[in-house]
Design a protein around this motif. Sequence first.
Motif, mmCIF file in Angstrom:
data_model
loop_
_atom_site.group_PDB
_atom_site.id
_atom_site.type_symbol
_atom_site.label_atom_id
_atom_site.label_comp_id
_atom_site.label_asym_id
_atom_site.label_seq_id
_atom_site.Cartn_x
_atom_site.Cartn_y
_atom_site.Cartn_z
ATOM 1 N N SER A 1 19.355 6.535 21.366
ATOM 2 C CA SER A 1 19.222 5.609 21.578
ATOM 3 C C SER A 1 18.113 5.094 23.004
ATOM 4 C CB SER A 1 20.389 5.081 22.643
ATOM 5 O OG SER A 1 20.959 6.127 23.798
ATOM 6 N N ALA A 2 17.667 6.139 23.449
ATOM 7 C CA ALA A 2 16.667 5.504 24.288
ATOM 8 C C ALA A 2 15.221 6.346 23.846
ATOM 9 C CB ALA A 2 16.958 6.289 25.850
ATOM 10 N N LYS A 3 14.921 7.146 22.877
ATOM 11 C CA LYS A 3 14.093 7.951 22.547
ATOM 12 C C LYS A 3 14.034 7.643 21.050
ATOM 13 C CE LYS A 3 14.147 10.877 26.458
ATOM 14 N NZ LYS A 3 14.224 12.398 27.008
ATOM 15 N N HIS A 4 12.725 8.458 20.841
ATOM 16 C CA HIS A 4 11.905 7.978 19.129
ATOM 17 C C HIS A 4 11.073 9.186 19.035
ATOM 18 C CE1 HIS A 4 10.222 4.305 19.241
ATOM 19 N NE2 HIS A 4 8.896 4.806 19.177
ATOM 20 N N TRP A 5 10.285 9.559 18.426
ATOM 21 C CA TRP A 5 9.314 10.435 17.877
ATOM 22 C C TRP A 5 8.351 9.039 17.462
ATOM 23 C CZ3 TRP A 5 10.562 16.196 16.695
ATOM 24 C CH2 TRP A 5 10.689 16.145 18.001
ATOM 25 N N LEU A 6 6.955 8.890 17.728
ATOM 26 C CA LEU A 6 6.426 7.818 16.799
ATOM 27 C C LEU A 6 4.909 8.812 16.171
ATOM 28 C CD1 LEU A 6 4.961 5.155 15.797
ATOM 29 C CD2 LEU A 6 3.809 5.072 18.267
ATOM 30 N N PHE A 7 4.955 9.171 15.294
ATOM 31 C CA PHE A 7 3.809 9.746 14.838
ATOM 32 C C PHE A 7 2.925 9.268 14.252
ATOM 33 C CE2 PHE A 7 7.124 12.898 14.653
ATOM 34 C CZ PHE A 7 6.781 13.535 14.980
ATOM 35 N N PHE A 8 1.096 9.818 13.706
ATOM 36 C CA PHE A 8 0.315 9.190 13.805
ATOM 37 C C PHE A 8 -0.776 9.409 12.139
ATOM 38 C CE2 PHE A 8 0.621 7.588 17.717
ATOM 39 C CZ PHE A 8 -0.348 6.419 17.842
ATOM 40 N N PRO A 9 -1.169 9.000 11.773
ATOM 41 C CA PRO A 9 -0.685 9.674 9.863
ATOM 42 C C PRO A 9 -2.669 9.394 10.191
ATOM 43 C CG PRO A 9 -0.889 7.490 9.573
ATOM 44 C CD PRO A 9 -0.476 7.630 11.344
ATOM 45 N N VAL A 10 -2.697 11.307 9.153
ATOM 46 C CA VAL A 10 -4.339 11.234 8.752
ATOM 47 C C VAL A 10 -4.727 9.836 8.291
ATOM 48 C CG1 VAL A 10 -3.705 13.488 8.066
ATOM 49 C CG2 VAL A 10 -4.235 11.524 6.473
ATOM 50 N N SER A 11 -5.897 9.643 9.418
ATOM 51 C CA SER A 11 -6.773 8.305 8.929
ATOM 52 C C SER A 11 -7.993 8.547 7.351
ATOM 53 C CB SER A 11 -7.243 8.018 10.549
ATOM 54 O OG SER A 11 -8.251 9.388 11.351
ATOM 55 N N HIS A 12 -8.224 9.913 7.348
ATOM 56 C CA HIS A 12 -9.016 9.261 6.112
ATOM 57 C C HIS A 12 -8.840 10.012 4.283
ATOM 58 C CE1 HIS A 12 -7.958 14.185 6.125
ATOM 59 N NE2 HIS A 12 -8.946 13.573 7.114
ATOM 60 N N GLY A 13 -7.698 9.918 5.009
ATOM 61 C CA GLY A 13 -7.259 9.962 3.002
ATOM 62 C C GLY A 13 -6.308 11.233 2.874
ATOM 63 N N LEU A 14 -5.379 11.401 2.518
ATOM 64 C CA LEU A 14 -5.492 13.601 1.589
ATOM 65 C C LEU A 14 -6.591 13.676 1.050
ATOM 66 C CD1 LEU A 14 -1.156 12.458 0.814
ATOM 67 C CD2 LEU A 14 -2.322 13.687 2.919
ATOM 68 N N THR A 15 -6.457 15.111 1.698
ATOM 69 C CA THR A 15 -7.651 15.635 1.296
ATOM 70 C C THR A 15 -6.727 17.468 0.819
ATOM 71 O OG1 THR A 15 -8.272 17.108 2.993
ATOM 72 C CG2 THR A 15 -10.240 15.058 2.090
ATOM 73 N N THR A 16 -7.248 18.321 0.248
ATOM 74 C CA THR A 16 -6.885 19.826 -0.145
ATOM 75 C C THR A 16 -6.237 20.181 1.294
ATOM 76 O OG1 THR A 16 -8.203 20.204 -1.580
ATOM 77 C CG2 THR A 16 -6.895 22.143 -1.238
ATOM 78 N N ARG A 17 -7.147 19.974 2.112
ATOM 79 C CA ARG A 17 -7.262 20.537 3.891
ATOM 80 C C ARG A 17 -5.498 20.007 3.989
ATOM 81 N NH1 ARG A 17 -12.891 20.847 3.566
ATOM 82 N NH2 ARG A 17 -13.074 18.179 5.017
ATOM 83 N N ASP A 18 -5.433 19.236 4.243
ATOM 84 C CA ASP A 18 -3.956 18.487 4.395
ATOM 85 C C ASP A 18 -2.969 18.675 3.434
ATOM 86 O OD1 ASP A 18 -5.467 17.134 6.642
ATOM 87 O OD2 ASP A 18 -6.708 15.560 4.379
ATOM 88 N N ALA A 19 -2.758 19.456 2.553
ATOM 89 C CA ALA A 19 -2.458 19.965 1.775
ATOM 90 C C ALA A 19 -0.932 20.524 2.479
ATOM 91 C CB ALA A 19 -2.563 20.415 0.213
ATOM 92 N N GLN A 20 0.012 20.486 2.283
ATOM 93 C CA GLN A 20 1.076 21.761 2.987
ATOM 94 C C GLN A 20 1.312 22.640 2.704
ATOM 95 O OE1 GLN A 20 4.973 21.338 1.745
ATOM 96 N NE2 GLN A 20 5.594 22.608 2.795
#
Length: 293
Positions: A77-96
């Motif tokens: 009710s008082a907190k949430h988590w805000l995330f910033f996505p990868v900004s260059h488009g997904l590549t192999t380096r960003d794979a899980q």
Amino acid sequence: MAQEKFRAITETQAINFHGTFFKKAVRDILEEVPGMSIREEYPVLYEKDASIDLLATYHVDKFKQYIPMECKRALPSAKHWLFFPVSHGLTTRDAQAIHRIDGFGKSTRIGVTTTPILIDSVCIEGMEIETNGETFRANPSPIWEAAEQIARNYIGFVLQERDERQRTTHDEGPDPVAMFPMLITTAKLHIAKYDATKIHLGDGNYPIDIEKREVPFLSLNHPFIPQRNGVAIFDTVLPSSVSPLVGSSREYDNPWMRESFHKQSIIVVNAMHLKEFFAAYIASTQAGEPQAK
């Protein structure tokens, strides 16, 4: 009598604050997942003695997966988590990135094609946003510390499992196993949407209200460099001949390659969507074990 009742409520609130009951509720949900078994407060050693909140084992036929989990409570009710996505488009380096260990302890770190349900939700950093009326406070520390904890304990477990399998004396070792870490929270999860061209270079400020979208789960690529005896290991802890991002020799690894191996993929899930996540997860495993990308 009134005093005893008051004391009992106070004790319960104290336990609520530390998230013990939250962890118990998460375990209860996970035990309903077909093919999954749970261990609680699993001991690991990485730099120091520690424990994993929950260790989930998903085992169907020859497919086995270990999922070390940490549970983090935040007042929704008082907190949430805000995330910033990868900004260059997904590549192999960003794979899980997951770890895979065969029956004799041969380990590989594999970049797998990001699960379709996470493909547009891969992030690189986050902040806890606390709301008090119309006042907001942003603090990156809670998410960073939670990610550090699960990354540290996860690597400790991976190394423990690898070492134990290497000691096997059987002609056939145990079934191969894949692993990835998970962070489960009561906080609602949001991903920021912004236009970088509107950020003022003079003061670094974004002049308009940030847009965001709520998501049930996401993948966080958290920076984490493993250490040994207090010294950073600038090499993949678990060398792989499978992933195209790493070779079997110790030739020069360029900065981009080192970056990919020193970011740990952590699946972050809002607890209210645990069943939804694992329904999609189980459906994805029916096609077979994840393959290297």
